[in-house]
Design an enzyme around this catalytic site. Structure first.
Site, mmCIF file in Angstrom:
data_model
loop_
_atom_site.group_PDB
_atom_site.id
_atom_site.type_symbol
_atom_site.label_atom_id
_atom_site.label_comp_id
_atom_site.label_asym_id
_atom_site.label_seq_id
_atom_site.Cartn_x
_atom_site.Cartn_y
_atom_site.Cartn_z
ATOM 1 N N ASN A 1 0.866 -1.192 0.000
ATOM 2 C CA ASN A 1 0.000 0.000 0.000
ATOM 3 C C ASN A 1 0.898 1.236 0.000
ATOM 4 O OD1 ASN A 1 0.545 0.906 2.831
ATOM 5 N ND2 ASN A 1 -0.199 -1.167 3.238
ATOM 6 N N ASP B 1 -3.545 -6.800 5.058
ATOM 7 C CA ASP B 1 -4.491 -7.723 5.690
ATOM 8 C C ASP B 1 -4.342 -9.146 5.142
ATOM 9 O OD1 ASP B 1 -5.677 -5.919 7.438
ATOM 10 O OD2 ASP B 1 -6.938 -5.089 5.850
ATOM 11 N N LYS C 1 10.151 -16.079 -10.788
ATOM 12 C CA LYS C 1 9.344 -15.002 -11.376
ATOM 13 C C LYS C 1 8.218 -15.601 -12.233
ATOM 14 C CE LYS C 1 9.699 -10.996 -14.322
ATOM 15 N NZ LYS C 1 10.475 -10.329 -15.354
ATOM 16 N N PHE D 1 -4.402 3.091 14.699
ATOM 17 C CA PHE D 1 -4.835 4.024 13.660
ATOM 18 C C PHE D 1 -5.891 3.313 12.821
ATOM 19 C CE2 PHE D 1 -2.217 7.922 13.072
ATOM 20 C CZ PHE D 1 -1.433 7.794 14.210
ATOM 21 N N LYS E 1 -13.184 -0.724 15.536
ATOM 22 C CA LYS E 1 -11.807 -1.220 15.742
ATOM 23 C C LYS E 1 -11.325 -0.938 17.161
ATOM 24 C CE LYS E 1 -10.622 -0.907 10.872
ATOM 25 N NZ LYS E 1 -10.062 -0.120 9.783
ATOM 26 N N LYS F 1 -10.378 -4.214 19.206
ATOM 27 C CA LYS F 1 -8.944 -4.419 19.448
ATOM 28 C C LYS F 1 -8.525 -3.977 20.854
ATOM 29 C CE LYS F 1 -8.126 -4.063 14.482
ATOM 30 N NZ LYS F 1 -7.155 -3.917 13.400
#
Ligand code: PMT
Length: 406
Positions: free
Chosen positions: A212, A281, A291, A325, A339, A343
């Site tokens: 990301n 995730d 490859k 976050f 969350k 958590k």
């Protein structure tokens, strides 16, 4: 950097080849909103003209003991500024000024100013290596440290005089960073703080991965701010192009599995854990050893869920303060609070992503803090350094509240 905004920073410049770096330091201080008054020694004017400093600071340079401020004769330049100063930085500091300060000699504007200031004084020695290693100079520097002045060690390297070794003035960014360190409250002293930052990379084959756009900026800002406030920082970071925060133990990892191993290894000693990393995730079920060839028009990638590191930290939390976050493109409040509860967090920082000036990659962020007692705090868009400082302010308050509760 609110810490020096509208603050009076005095910049002492001595006669050394590194005086050109003081110009850049002045620009940096001004860029961060400080009022800067420059004090030059007579010799420094052989290296950089006073006009340069006057133009950039917007203030007349003080180099004479007898300079007056305004028309009132009782206002003597160096005394007036000494009283108003929030910090004095001498960069470069020559062996001569160091010797004078160590012995309380006041025979020009700068050395007299040093005697008159009550604010923090930061000394940045810069000179020939042999001069720097000289026992008299080292004795004088020790005296300065004992007297409570803050000495920034010079860098080692090739010097203008042709020798190589310690004596080079550090870069202005580093001097600014240490000035902020000196001025920061030490309200995280003796606290162990574990911070995560950056993305993780989940390899599909040896040359491709899922990831990301996290740059690590948010987590690194937190790590840097925590160090300045006296915390012992461990930073577990995915791949980034950022340089290591000063005085932090930095552990570089690749995948979510690597991050989990490093985090669980260091959680035991942590008092405070802040998870700003953007952890993948999912990871490929069966990464190829070679490859992947471009033979088929379509391939299917099978993914399996990574462990949720934060959720596991929430289970093993005990007395630690746990901050997560949440990067959300919609339903910020609902998703963040879900969350926070799932958590077992104390705070979750909800941030809107998917716009250029907030979230991934940007220097700024738009955040809302959701607390476990159900309260929230929303902030306008601001720099990530500022977000980090406000978050640490709230954490310090929570830690204090807990201590007074026990
Ligand atoms: O790095 P920058 O470019 O500065 O960008 C900053 C940021 C956008 C990455 C940062 O501000 C941020 O939002 N980080 C969290 C991103 C994220 O993964 O959010 P999430 O909602 O998917 O995860 C929630 C929390 O669980 C996070 O604290 C995350 O670290 C944690 N998590 C998620 C998945 C997982 N497998 N393990 C985790 O620990």
């Amino acid at each position: 950097m609110k810490l020096i905004e509208n603050k009076n920073i005095l910049l002492g410049v001595c006669g050394g080849i590194a005086a050109y770096k003081s110009v850049e330091l002045l620009r940096l201080l001004k860029r961060h909103g400080a009022n800067v008054k420059v004090f030059m020694t007579e010799n420094s004017e052989a290296f950089v003209g006073r006009l340069t400093f006057e133009a950039l600071s917007g203030q007349p340079v003080c180099s004479s003991l007898f300079e007056k401020v305004g028309s009132r004769s009782e206002h003597i330049g160096h005394i007036d500024w000494a009283e108003k100063a929030d910090a004095l930085v001498i960069a470069p500091a020559t062996a001569n000024i160091i010797g004078k300060i160590a012995n309380g000699i006041a025979d020009d504007a700068l050395s007299t100013l040093v005697l008159a200031v009550t604010s923090p004084v930061i000394i940045c020695p810069s000179m020939n290596t042999n001069m720097y290693r000289n026992r008299a100079l080292q004795r004088n520097l020790d005296r300065l440290r004992q007297d409570g002045l803050f000495v920034i060690e010079p860098e080692s390297g090739e010097l203008a005089c042709g020798t190589s070794g310690p004596g080079r003035l550090p870069e202005p960014e580093y001097i600014l960073d240490r000035l902020l360190f000196r001025l920061s409250p030490k309200d995280l002293k003796d606290k162990n703080i574990l911070v995560t930052a950056g993305p993780t990379q989940e390899y599909i084959d040896p040359v491709r991965f899922l990831s990301n756009p996290s740059s690590g900026k948010m987590g690194y800002s937190i790590a840097r701010a925590a160090e300045k406030r006296g915390g012992r920082v461990v930073l577990v970071t995915g791949p980034t192009s950022l340089s290591d925060p000063l005085n932090a133990t930095v552990i570089r990892v690749g995948s979510a599995e690597d991050m989990a191993i490093a985090v669980f290894e260091h959680m035991e000693h942590a008092d405070i854990i802040i998870k700003a990393a953007a952890v993948s995730d999912y990871r490929p079920v069966d990464p190829c050893q070679q490859k992947i060839k471009k033979e088929k028009d379509e391939i299917v990638l099978s993914l399996q869920k990574n462990q949720d590191i934060l959720e596991e930290l929430g289970r093993r939390k005990e007395n630690r303060l746990l901050v997560g976050f949440a990067a959300e493109t919609e339903n910020l409040e609902k998703n963040s609070v879900d969350k926070l509860v799932r958590k077992n967090l104390d705070i979750i920082v909800g941030n809107l992503v998917g716009r250029p000036s907030s979230g991934f990659g940007s220097d700024s962020n738009k955040v809302t803090f959701f607390y476990k007692d159900g309260t929230t705090e929303s902030f306008p868009e601001m720099g990530k350094d500022e977000v980090a400082d406000i978050l640490l302010d709230r954490i310090v308050t929570m830690v204090r509240y807990r201590l007074s509760d026990n």
